[in-house]
Scaffold this motif. Sequence first.
Motif, PDB file in Angstrom:
ATOM      1  N   SER A 129      42.159  31.120  38.180  1.00 52.14           N
ATOM      2  CA  SER A 129      43.118  32.140  37.755  1.00 52.14           C
ATOM      3  C   SER A 129      44.521  31.876  38.298  1.00 52.14           C
ATOM      4  O   SER A 129      45.514  32.289  37.685  1.00 52.14           O
ATOM      5  N   SER A 130      44.621  31.202  39.427  1.00 53.87           N
ATOM      6  CA  SER A 130      45.924  30.881  40.000  1.00 53.87           C
ATOM      7  C   SER A 130      46.449  29.524  39.545  1.00 53.87           C
ATOM      8  O   SER A 130      47.563  29.146  39.910  1.00 53.87           O
ATOM      9  N   ILE A 131      45.659  28.805  38.757  1.00 50.58           N
ATOM     10  CA  ILE A 131      46.061  27.473  38.289  1.00 50.58           C
ATOM     11  C   ILE A 131      46.402  27.510  36.806  1.00 50.58           C
ATOM     12  O   ILE A 131      47.483  27.095  36.390  1.00 50.58           O
ATOM     13  N   SER A 132      45.471  28.001  36.004  1.00 48.04           N
ATOM     14  CA  SER A 132      45.677  28.041  34.558  1.00 48.04           C
ATOM     15  C   SER A 132      44.964  29.261  33.994  1.00 48.04           C
ATOM     16  O   SER A 132      43.734  29.354  34.091  1.00 48.04           O
ATOM     17  N   MET A 133      45.729  30.166  33.417  1.00 52.96           N
ATOM     18  CA  MET A 133      45.124  31.372  32.861  1.00 52.96           C
ATOM     19  C   MET A 133      44.287  31.069  31.626  1.00 52.96           C
ATOM     20  O   MET A 133      43.316  31.762  31.344  1.00 52.96           O
ATOM     21  N   THR A 134      44.670  30.015  30.893  1.00 52.70           N
ATOM     22  CA  THR A 134      43.901  29.664  29.693  1.00 52.70           C
ATOM     23  C   THR A 134      42.494  29.209  30.055  1.00 52.70           C
ATOM     24  O   THR A 134      41.496  29.693  29.504  1.00 52.70           O
ATOM     25  N   VAL A 135      42.417  28.283  31.013  1.00 50.08           N
ATOM     26  CA  VAL A 135      41.114  27.803  31.453  1.00 50.08           C
ATOM     27  C   VAL A 135      40.332  28.928  32.127  1.00 50.08           C
ATOM     28  O   VAL A 135      39.110  29.049  31.965  1.00 50.08           O
ATOM     29  N   SER A 136      41.027  29.763  32.884  1.00 47.07           N
ATOM     30  CA  SER A 136      40.364  30.889  33.546  1.00 47.07           C
ATOM     31  C   SER A 136      39.786  31.862  32.526  1.00 47.07           C
ATOM     32  O   SER A 136      38.697  32.411  32.725  1.00 47.07           O
ATOM     33  N   THR A 137      40.501  32.078  31.438  1.00 44.72           N
ATOM     34  CA  THR A 137      39.988  32.968  30.387  1.00 44.72           C
ATOM     35  C   THR A 137      38.743  32.392  29.731  1.00 44.72           C
ATOM     36  O   THR A 137      37.793  33.121  29.424  1.00 44.72           O
ATOM     37  N   ILE A 138      38.740  31.072  29.527  1.00 40.83           N
ATOM     38  CA  ILE A 138      37.566  30.434  28.919  1.00 40.83           C
ATOM     39  C   ILE A 138      36.357  30.569  29.837  1.00 40.83           C
ATOM     40  O   ILE A 138      35.246  30.908  29.399  1.00 40.83           O
ATOM     41  N   THR A 139      36.554  30.301  31.140  1.00 41.16           N
ATOM     42  CA  THR A 139      35.428  30.419  32.073  1.00 41.16           C
ATOM     43  C   THR A 139      34.971  31.873  32.216  1.00 41.16           C
ATOM     44  O   THR A 139      33.778  32.128  32.408  1.00 41.16           O
ATOM     45  N   PHE A 140      35.914  32.815  32.110  1.00 42.18           N
ATOM     46  CA  PHE A 140      35.519  34.224  32.171  1.00 42.18           C
ATOM     47  C   PHE A 140      34.687  34.607  30.948  1.00 42.18           C
ATOM     48  O   PHE A 140      33.730  35.388  31.057  1.00 42.18           O
ATOM     49  N   THR A 141      35.032  34.055  29.789  1.00 43.76           N
ATOM     50  CA  THR A 141      34.229  34.306  28.581  1.00 43.76           C
ATOM     51  C   THR A 141      32.824  33.744  28.744  1.00 43.76           C
ATOM     52  O   THR A 141      31.832  34.384  28.377  1.00 43.76           O
ATOM     53  N   ILE A 142      32.741  32.529  29.320  1.00 44.64           N
ATOM     54  CA  ILE A 142      31.418  31.946  29.584  1.00 44.64           C
ATOM     55  C   ILE A 142      30.635  32.811  30.568  1.00 44.64           C
ATOM     56  O   ILE A 142      29.432  33.030  30.416  1.00 44.64           O
ATOM     57  N   LEU A 143      31.333  33.320  31.581  1.00 44.31           N
ATOM     58  CA  LEU A 143      30.680  34.193  32.564  1.00 44.31           C
ATOM     59  C   LEU A 143      30.169  35.474  31.919  1.00 44.31           C
ATOM     60  O   LEU A 143      29.056  35.932  32.226  1.00 44.31           O
ATOM     61  N   PHE A 144      30.933  36.030  31.002  1.00 47.48           N
ATOM     62  CA  PHE A 144      30.511  37.251  30.308  1.00 47.48           C
ATOM     63  C   PHE A 144      29.278  36.998  29.447  1.00 47.48           C
ATOM     64  O   PHE A 144      28.317  37.785  29.460  1.00 47.48           O
ATOM     65  N   LEU A 145      29.280  35.879  28.720  1.00 45.27           N
ATOM     66  CA  LEU A 145      28.122  35.547  27.888  1.00 45.27           C
ATOM     67  C   LEU A 145      26.899  35.240  28.745  1.00 45.27           C
ATOM     68  O   LEU A 145      25.769  35.603  28.381  1.00 45.27           O
ATOM     69  N   LEU A 146      27.119  34.590  29.882  1.00 44.12           N
ATOM     70  CA  LEU A 146      26.007  34.289  30.776  1.00 44.12           C
ATOM     71  C   LEU A 146      25.420  35.563  31.370  1.00 44.12           C
ATOM     72  O   LEU A 146      24.197  35.658  31.564  1.00 44.12           O
ATOM     73  N   THR A 147      26.260  36.543  31.638  1.00 43.94           N
ATOM     74  CA  THR A 147      25.763  37.821  32.157  1.00 43.94           C
ATOM     75  C   THR A 147      24.892  38.522  31.128  1.00 43.94           C
ATOM     76  O   THR A 147      23.842  39.089  31.469  1.00 43.94           O
ATOM     77  N   ILE A 148      25.296  38.473  29.855  1.00 43.43           N
ATOM     78  CA  ILE A 148      24.464  39.046  28.794  1.00 43.43           C
ATOM     79  C   ILE A 148      23.130  38.311  28.703  1.00 43.43           C
ATOM     80  O   ILE A 148      22.062  38.919  28.536  1.00 43.43           O
ATOM     81  N   LEU A 149      23.187  36.971  28.844  1.00 44.27           N
ATOM     82  CA  LEU A 149      21.952  36.188  28.826  1.00 44.27           C
ATOM     83  C   LEU A 149      21.052  36.562  29.992  1.00 44.27           C
ATOM     84  O   LEU A 149      19.824  36.647  29.841  1.00 44.27           O
ATOM     85  N   GLU A 150      21.631  36.792  31.148  1.00 52.70           N
ATOM     86  CA  GLU A 150      20.840  37.161  32.322  1.00 52.70           C
ATOM     87  C   GLU A 150      20.191  38.529  32.157  1.00 52.70           C
ATOM     88  O   GLU A 150      19.109  38.774  32.693  1.00 52.70           O
TER      89      GLU A 150
END
Length: 226
Positions: free
Chosen positions: A182-203
């Motif tokens: 989040s402190s380096i690149s907001m674009t990449v951070s947003t992508i990883t946050f989307t993956i985290l959200f989908l992974l939480t639904i999977l869990e």
Amino acid sequence: MNENLFAPFITPTILGITTLPIIMCFPCLLLSSPKRWLPNRILIMQIWLIRLVTKQMMVMHNKQGRAWTLMLMSLMLFIASTNLLGLLPYSFTPTTQLSMNIGMAIPLWLGTVVMGFRNKPKMALAHFLPQGTPTPLIPMLIIIETISLFIQPLALAVRLTANITAGHLLIHLIGSATLALSSISMTVSTITFTILFLLTILELAVAVIQAYVFTLLVSLYLHDNS
């Protein structure tokens, strides 16, 4: 102080006393009990799901096997609610502890095996030696079947522990990566946050599915011995 990657899986304690029994009893409060003549929608859905799973799981059993219905449904609800409880922030998942899962698997497996040897000893012993086995292979096959029988509770416990632990570790790693990026690149951070959200639904789905798989395997062991 840097936190260990496996720190969330350490049993929490207060004044040196483990809080695991309190945590294990907490999911019981999440299931509402009927206190009115006309149940609400949540209670109706809860009853419908329990009846649906009970019908699918116990339809293959005879009268002796169906005597385990209440225990198996209680087991599935307990594991599912405990798994879902572990997805809350700053919470603890008891099913990530192999000792607890073995403590659930061994008595259930042993109960089915003892019932099989007591009610149908010939059929229970026949599982160790399939019909038509060549004579030279009989000793080796009996040893293999005996080992596979004693591995069943260990496989139950390890399967549940591995699936729940792997999911929690992935969420922890991706969440840490999202925070660091989040402190380096907001674009990449947003992508990883989307993956985290989908992974939480999977869990969420894995937490319920693993409870169903654990109970279904116990039900199959019961079917083989009843």
